[in-house]
Design an enzyme around this catalytic site. Sequence first.
Site, PDB file in Angstrom:
ATOM      1  N   LYS A 130       0.867  -1.185   0.000  1.00 57.42           N
ATOM      2  CA  LYS A 130       0.000   0.000   0.000  1.00 57.42           C
ATOM      3  C   LYS A 130       0.899   1.228   0.000  1.00 57.42           C
ATOM      4  O   LYS A 130       2.052   1.165   0.415  1.00 57.42           O
ATOM      5  CB  LYS A 130      -0.886  -0.002   1.251  1.00 57.42           C
ATOM      6  N   GLY A 169      -5.636   2.722  -7.286  1.00 54.33           N
ATOM      7  CA  GLY A 169      -6.203   3.872  -6.583  1.00 54.33           C
ATOM      8  C   GLY A 169      -6.661   3.512  -5.178  1.00 54.33           C
ATOM      9  O   GLY A 169      -6.666   2.356  -4.775  1.00 54.33           O
ATOM     10  N   ASP A 170      -7.012   4.530  -4.436  1.00 50.28           N
ATOM     11  CA  ASP A 170      -7.654   4.412  -3.121  1.00 50.28           C
ATOM     12  C   ASP A 170      -8.255   5.790  -2.870  1.00 50.28           C
ATOM     13  O   ASP A 170      -8.507   6.537  -3.838  1.00 50.28           O
ATOM     14  CB  ASP A 170      -6.630   4.006  -2.033  1.00 50.28           C
ATOM     15  N   SER A 381      -8.572  -5.768 -10.239  1.00 53.07           N
ATOM     16  CA  SER A 381      -7.256  -5.269 -10.637  1.00 53.07           C
ATOM     17  C   SER A 381      -6.396  -6.419 -11.155  1.00 53.07           C
ATOM     18  O   SER A 381      -5.668  -6.275 -12.133  1.00 53.07           O
ATOM     19  CB  SER A 381      -6.541  -4.604  -9.449  1.00 53.07           C
TER      20      SER A 381
END
Length: 449
Positions: A130, A169-170, A381
Amino acid sequence: MQAQETATVERIYDEVLRRNPGETEFHQAVREVLDSLAVVLARHGEYAEMKTIERICEPERQIIFRVPWQDDRGEVHINRGFRVEFNSALGPYKGGLRFHPSVNLGIVKFLGFEQIFKNALTGMPIGGGKGGSDFDPKGRSDAEIMRFCQSFMTELYRHLGEYTDVPAGDIGVGTREIGFLFGQYKRITNRYESGVLTGKGLGWGGALVRPEATGYGAAFFAAEMLNVRDQSFDGKRVVISGSGNVAVYAIEKVHQLGGTAVACSDSSGYVVDENGIDLELLKQVKEVERARIEVYADRVGSATFVAGGSIWDVPCDIALPSATQNELDGDAAGTLARNGCAYVVEGANMPSTPDAVGVFREAGIAFAPGKAANAGGVATSALEMQQNASRDRWTFEHSEARLAEIMRDIHNRCHETAGDYGAPGDLVLGANVAGFLRVAEAVHAHGLI
Ligand code: NDP
């Protein structure tokens, strides 16, 4: 009872606290997983002997870097960038980038740690990682966003690669940002390496259903939970916090499955629309105009806006927290229970506090943790990576059918594992144990690294 294994787990947790001071969200995420693992150690002494849990709790690599950029007025800003490459036992590091002022190392580590088990649950060949920055994209022009993304990638690119580390993305990072990041990666490396980022635009390597995948996946997961209890979304009132990528597509799928999403929110407050949230208008307000949620209520007669306050005050049958971590505390959980809520399904990562999860348990509310319920995004993803690698492009229908199948499999794996480990119906334990077992087996097979 597994007194010895419980003591081992406590010792591991104490060491995590000692080595990672002040990282409260990381501590919380580790605690939640460790609480499920004594039963695993009781069956797998080899994982205690080889310190498999301890190794999984320690990131393989943590990168922290300076991100300088200039705003439209020429003022210089310095942000901090992060990428935590947590575990690559199952595949290249995979997990999103978050741009939000609250981002710090502890938050990135909590997200990266969760990601390891989530990715394992999908059954796909992806490790956990992350990243992100404490950059605040709110109110910034497209040109400012682009300059920031270019500066961010100018350092990060050296750590990435389709076989090494593949961000997505986030919060605060959508297709626009992925585009700027991809452009800079391509420029620096002189390679059109589609598989290095996911969540790309459809015209340049993106996959159909990726934007919808996390929200759709959470709704599919909820449908499986309902199904186990011989129920369906038909006629159910649903409250969904947030109004970003996850929330918008969760609302869409809930409506398609026969439920009615009556409330959603952003950090300024929440709206209630008893007619059901008008999705086209919500997308116009949040995705096109990038305006505040209040604007929705300004334009819809049936809607009211509540500034601040808790969206969990709105009575519902099913709650889908889909904004951010620790947004639903013990008090809010008590309110949900008193109002008859029967299901809580986490669209966001760790949105429920430990107190809240305790209240759900006591009240008999069926609860799905984010690492299982929101895994549809990262699973899709992985499907995007698969299409990039084979230079293929699947139809919407095919991709959505794959997503539905993956979510059904995740639900069943968690459900069965919970039963197998003596906690029928406990999807927290089921998700933690099933995810851990897949990672631990690979970690063990790779030797002491
Ligand atoms: P977005 O940036 O698209 O949307 C986030 C939404 O949550 C916005 O409505 C935002 O409101 C709100 N929000 C964010 N922070 C806060 C806060 N501190 N207090 C109140 N509201 C807040 O993000 P996503 O929809 O992509 O992500 C939402 C959650 O889902 C996160 O936990 C993320 O980690 C998780 N997730 C996302 C995946 C994905 O594929 N995108 C995959 C798996 C999990 P505002 O605009 O006012 O800040």
